[in-house]
Design a protein around this motif. Structure first.
Motif, PDB file in Angstrom:
ATOM      1  N   GLN A 162      -4.394  -5.473 -14.969  1.00 14.98           N
ATOM      2  CA  GLN A 162      -5.404  -5.181 -15.989  1.00 14.98           C
ATOM      3  C   GLN A 162      -6.762  -5.758 -15.610  1.00 14.98           C
ATOM      4  OE1 GLN A 162      -4.436  -6.702 -19.875  1.00 14.98           O
ATOM      5  NE2 GLN A 162      -6.228  -5.809 -20.848  1.00 14.98           N
ATOM      6  N   THR A 163      -6.781  -7.004 -15.134  1.00 14.43           N
ATOM      7  CA  THR A 163      -8.036  -7.662 -14.786  1.00 14.43           C
ATOM      8  C   THR A 163      -8.694  -7.013 -13.578  1.00 14.43           C
ATOM      9  OG1 THR A 163      -7.132  -9.742 -15.633  1.00 14.43           O
ATOM     10  CG2 THR A 163      -9.107  -9.889 -14.269  1.00 14.43           C
ATOM     11  N   ALA A 164      -7.874  -6.556 -12.630  1.00 10.25           N
ATOM     12  CA  ALA A 164      -8.403  -5.925 -11.415  1.00 10.25           C
ATOM     13  C   ALA A 164      -8.634  -4.426 -11.591  1.00 10.25           C
ATOM     14  CB  ALA A 164      -7.445  -6.162 -10.254  1.00 10.25           C
ATOM     15  N   ASP A 165      -8.331  -3.892 -12.786  1.00  4.88           N
ATOM     16  CA  ASP A 165      -8.443  -2.449 -13.022  1.00  4.88           C
ATOM     17  C   ASP A 165      -7.626  -1.669 -12.003  1.00  4.88           C
ATOM     18  OD1 ASP A 165     -10.241  -2.667 -15.226  1.00  4.88           O
ATOM     19  OD2 ASP A 165     -11.880  -3.044 -13.820  1.00  4.88           O
ATOM     20  N   MET A 166      -6.424  -2.131 -11.763  1.00  5.21           N
ATOM     21  CA  MET A 166      -5.531  -1.521 -10.792  1.00  5.21           C
ATOM     22  C   MET A 166      -4.330  -0.931 -11.542  1.00  5.21           C
ATOM     23  SD  MET A 166      -3.821  -3.361  -7.432  1.00  5.21           S
ATOM     24  CE  MET A 166      -5.326  -4.291  -7.132  1.00  5.21           C
ATOM     25  N   ALA A 167      -4.098   0.363 -11.401  1.00  7.56           N
ATOM     26  CA  ALA A 167      -3.015   1.007 -12.141  1.00  7.56           C
ATOM     27  C   ALA A 167      -1.645   0.624 -11.595  1.00  7.56           C
ATOM     28  CB  ALA A 167      -3.186   2.524 -12.092  1.00  7.56           C
ATOM     29  N   VAL A 168      -1.545   0.516 -10.282  1.00  5.05           N
ATOM     30  CA  VAL A 168      -0.281   0.201  -9.625  1.00  5.05           C
ATOM     31  C   VAL A 168      -0.510  -0.989  -8.691  1.00  5.05           C
ATOM     32  CG1 VAL A 168       1.584   1.070  -8.161  1.00  5.05           C
ATOM     33  CG2 VAL A 168       0.392   2.625  -9.725  1.00  5.05           C
ATOM     34  N   GLY A 169       0.429  -1.925  -8.684  1.00  2.00           N
ATOM     35  CA  GLY A 169       0.227  -3.142  -7.902  1.00  2.00           C
ATOM     36  C   GLY A 169       0.998  -3.208  -6.603  1.00  2.00           C
ATOM     37  N   ASP A 170       1.413  -2.052  -6.071  1.00  2.00           N
ATOM     38  CA  ASP A 170       2.155  -2.088  -4.809  1.00  2.00           C
ATOM     39  C   ASP A 170       1.214  -2.345  -3.636  1.00  2.00           C
ATOM     40  OD1 ASP A 170       0.812   0.288  -4.511  1.00  2.00           O
ATOM     41  OD2 ASP A 170       2.596   1.554  -4.444  1.00  2.00           O
ATOM     42  N   GLY A 171       1.802  -2.482  -2.435  1.00  2.00           N
ATOM     43  CA  GLY A 171       1.019  -2.809  -1.244  1.00  2.00           C
ATOM     44  C   GLY A 171      -0.115  -1.852  -0.950  1.00  2.00           C
ATOM     45  N   PRO A 172       0.142  -0.542  -0.904  1.00  2.00           N
ATOM     46  CA  PRO A 172      -0.932   0.406  -0.595  1.00  2.00           C
ATOM     47  C   PRO A 172      -2.096   0.342  -1.583  1.00  2.00           C
ATOM     48  CG  PRO A 172       1.191   1.449  -0.255  1.00  2.00           C
ATOM     49  CD  PRO A 172       1.466   0.116  -0.887  1.00  2.00           C
ATOM     50  N   ASN A 173      -1.809   0.185  -2.880  1.00  2.00           N
ATOM     51  CA  ASN A 173      -2.891   0.120  -3.865  1.00  2.00           C
ATOM     52  C   ASN A 173      -3.670  -1.187  -3.771  1.00  2.00           C
ATOM     53  OD1 ASN A 173      -3.016   2.426  -6.105  1.00  2.00           O
ATOM     54  ND2 ASN A 173      -0.880   2.228  -5.441  1.00  2.00           N
ATOM     55  N   PHE A 174      -2.969  -2.296  -3.539  1.00  2.00           N
ATOM     56  CA  PHE A 174      -3.645  -3.588  -3.393  1.00  2.00           C
ATOM     57  C   PHE A 174      -4.497  -3.573  -2.132  1.00  2.00           C
ATOM     58  CE2 PHE A 174      -2.793  -8.434  -4.046  1.00  2.00           C
ATOM     59  CZ  PHE A 174      -4.155  -8.657  -4.076  1.00  2.00           C
ATOM     60  N   HIS A 175      -3.959  -3.003  -1.056  1.00  4.16           N
ATOM     61  CA  HIS A 175      -4.709  -2.887   0.198  1.00  4.16           C
ATOM     62  C   HIS A 175      -5.980  -2.072  -0.026  1.00  4.16           C
ATOM     63  CE1 HIS A 175      -5.443  -0.180   3.787  1.00  4.16           C
ATOM     64  NE2 HIS A 175      -5.746  -1.366   4.283  1.00  4.16           N
ATOM     65  N   ASN A 176      -5.874  -0.981  -0.777  1.00  2.94           N
ATOM     66  CA  ASN A 176      -7.031  -0.144  -1.066  1.00  2.94           C
ATOM     67  C   ASN A 176      -8.068  -0.905  -1.887  1.00  2.94           C
ATOM     68  OD1 ASN A 176      -8.172   2.025  -3.347  1.00  2.94           O
ATOM     69  ND2 ASN A 176      -8.284   2.766  -1.239  1.00  2.94           N
ATOM     70  N   TRP A 177      -7.590  -1.704  -2.862  1.00  2.00           N
ATOM     71  CA  TRP A 177      -8.492  -2.503  -3.708  1.00  2.00           C
ATOM     72  C   TRP A 177      -9.299  -3.474  -2.845  1.00  2.00           C
ATOM     73  CZ3 TRP A 177      -9.565  -7.543  -5.051  1.00  2.00           C
ATOM     74  CH2 TRP A 177     -10.240  -7.758  -6.264  1.00  2.00           C
ATOM     75  N   LEU A 178      -8.624  -4.137  -1.907  1.00  3.79           N
ATOM     76  CA  LEU A 178      -9.309  -5.087  -1.026  1.00  3.79           C
ATOM     77  C   LEU A 178     -10.277  -4.373  -0.087  1.00  3.79           C
ATOM     78  CD1 LEU A 178      -6.348  -7.456  -0.020  1.00  3.79           C
ATOM     79  CD2 LEU A 178      -8.270  -8.030  -1.514  1.00  3.79           C
ATOM     80  N   LEU A 179      -9.829  -3.266   0.481  1.00  2.00           N
ATOM     81  CA  LEU A 179     -10.645  -2.555   1.470  1.00  2.00           C
ATOM     82  C   LEU A 179     -11.934  -2.019   0.863  1.00  2.00           C
ATOM     83  CD1 LEU A 179     -10.697  -1.712   4.433  1.00  2.00           C
ATOM     84  CD2 LEU A 179      -9.509   0.395   3.798  1.00  2.00           C
TER      85      LEU A 179
END
Length: 374
Positions: free
Chosen positions: A60-77
């Protein structure tokens, strides 16, 4: 001014080779190969690690719908892209500039350096080291102030900082020091989680706009372990929160982490969350701390008088004053403890970044990672 900006956005805790890339992250030749190898290991761990128990607060805080590896990687990138080493200098030889039309929004307030210096370390192991800095956010704020897009020469490329989201980072030896490791193996999952949490913290500095551009750190209030230093956040969705929650998210899904490693990571999470403050309440907190300190000085004086005088009436009078002041301090301390809880309830700010940047889609970031993993 530029130095102050860089200090504020920092997280303060080889032989040159051709620049390399992995999963979309570009590593400058100033980064020692050993550090590149560890970061590649971290990104691989993040991307491949299955998430069976996501942390809903982090998402919720990161505005990320899914917290799996590919989505987290995309958030960082989308927030960290170009990475230089500790030896890279922001000097005239490496800096370039060009005209750029910045948004007509206010600049954030950059805290000045603390009035008193930090204590000189007596333990040689406690020397200050660079861990990681979001120098892109700092260069964007400095460039906006000067109305000049600042860029760097990145191994043959020209990287201009036209948004905090340009994602220009610097890593230092502090990120890899043995004394900071939770496991003797530098590439152990627990160590990857620590480094990735640090990267998530710094990545948050790539967000927000106007007065909150870069999520610049705030001064810690009276009574805080870092009192008087710009080592806190005045928003509940800032770098310390994101860094802490990202670590909590990863450690909840770390099947290879030992009990000791989990405890070490949890301690780091608690420390980061303890740096979130509410600016509207810090003044009251400071006032209470000063009242407690003043009363304690008077108490000490009365106690000294009681120990040396023989007049029973005076002794009784001083003891009465001591009790009154101690009762006051107990009341003040209770209010202060309550405020410490409330201070953590800081406001949420708009994290939308300003400036000019091109978002990387999940599909594209997955293609970049899969190409690197082949």
């Amino acid at each position: 001014m530029k130095k102050a900006i860089l200090m504020t956005l920092s997280l303060v805790v080889g032989t040159a080779q051709a620049s390399t890339s992995f999963g979309g992250f570009e590593f400058h030749s100033s980064i020692p190969q050993g550090q590149v190898d560890q970061l590649v290991n971290d990104f691989t761990y993040l991307y491949k690690n299955p998430v069976t128990n996501p942390d809903s607060e982090f998402l919720q805080t990161a505005d990320m719908a899914v917290g799996d590896g590919p989505n987290f990687h995309n958030w960082l990138l989308n927030r960290a892209h170009y990475i230089v080493g500790e030896s890279f200098e922001l000097s005239a030889a490496n800096l370039i500039g060009k005209s750029f039309r910045f948004p007509r929004t206010p600049l954030p307030t950059i805290p000045s350096a603390p009035s008193q210096p930090e204590p000189t370390p007596t333990d040689p192991q406690s020397e200050k080291v660079v861990v990681m800095s979001n120098i892109g956010a700092a260069l964007y704020i400095g460039g906006k102030q000067a109305q000049l897009a600042i860029g760097i020469k990145f191994d043959g490329q020209k990287v201009f900082v036209t948004s905090p989201r340009t994602g220009l980072f610097q890593v230092g030896k502090g990120l890899f020091l043995e004394r900071f490791l939770l496991n003797k193996d530098p590439k152990a999952p627990a160590n990857s989680i620590f480094r990735l949490g640090t990267l998530a913290h710094e990545s948050r500095h790539s967000d927000s706009n106007s007065e909150t551009t870069g999520f610049v750190h705030a001064y810690c209030p009276a009574g805080h372990p870092f009192e008087g230093y710009p080592a806190c956040d005045s928003s509940s969705n800032g770098p310390y929160t994101i860094g802490a929650m990202s670590e909590r998210h990863m450690l909840k899904n770390c099947t290879a982490c030992s009990v000791e490693e989990l405890k070490g990571l949890e301690a780091g999470v608690a420390d980061s969350l303890g740096r979130v403050i509410n600016p509207e309440l810090t003044a009251r907190s400071t006032s209470l701390a000063q009242l407690i300190k003043s009363n304690q000085t008077i108490i000490s004086s009365y106690e000294l008088m009681v120990s040396i005088i023989t007049d029973k009436d005076l002794i009784e009078k001083y003891q009465g004053e001591i009790k009154k002041l101690k009762d006051q301090n107990a009341s003040y301390q209770l209010q202060l403890d309550t405020l410490k809880v409330e201070v953590a309830k800081a406001p949420v700010v708009d994290s939308t970044p300003e400036g000019s940047f091109s978002p990387i889609s999940l599909e594209d970031s997955m293609k970049l990672m899969m190409k690197s993993l082949r």
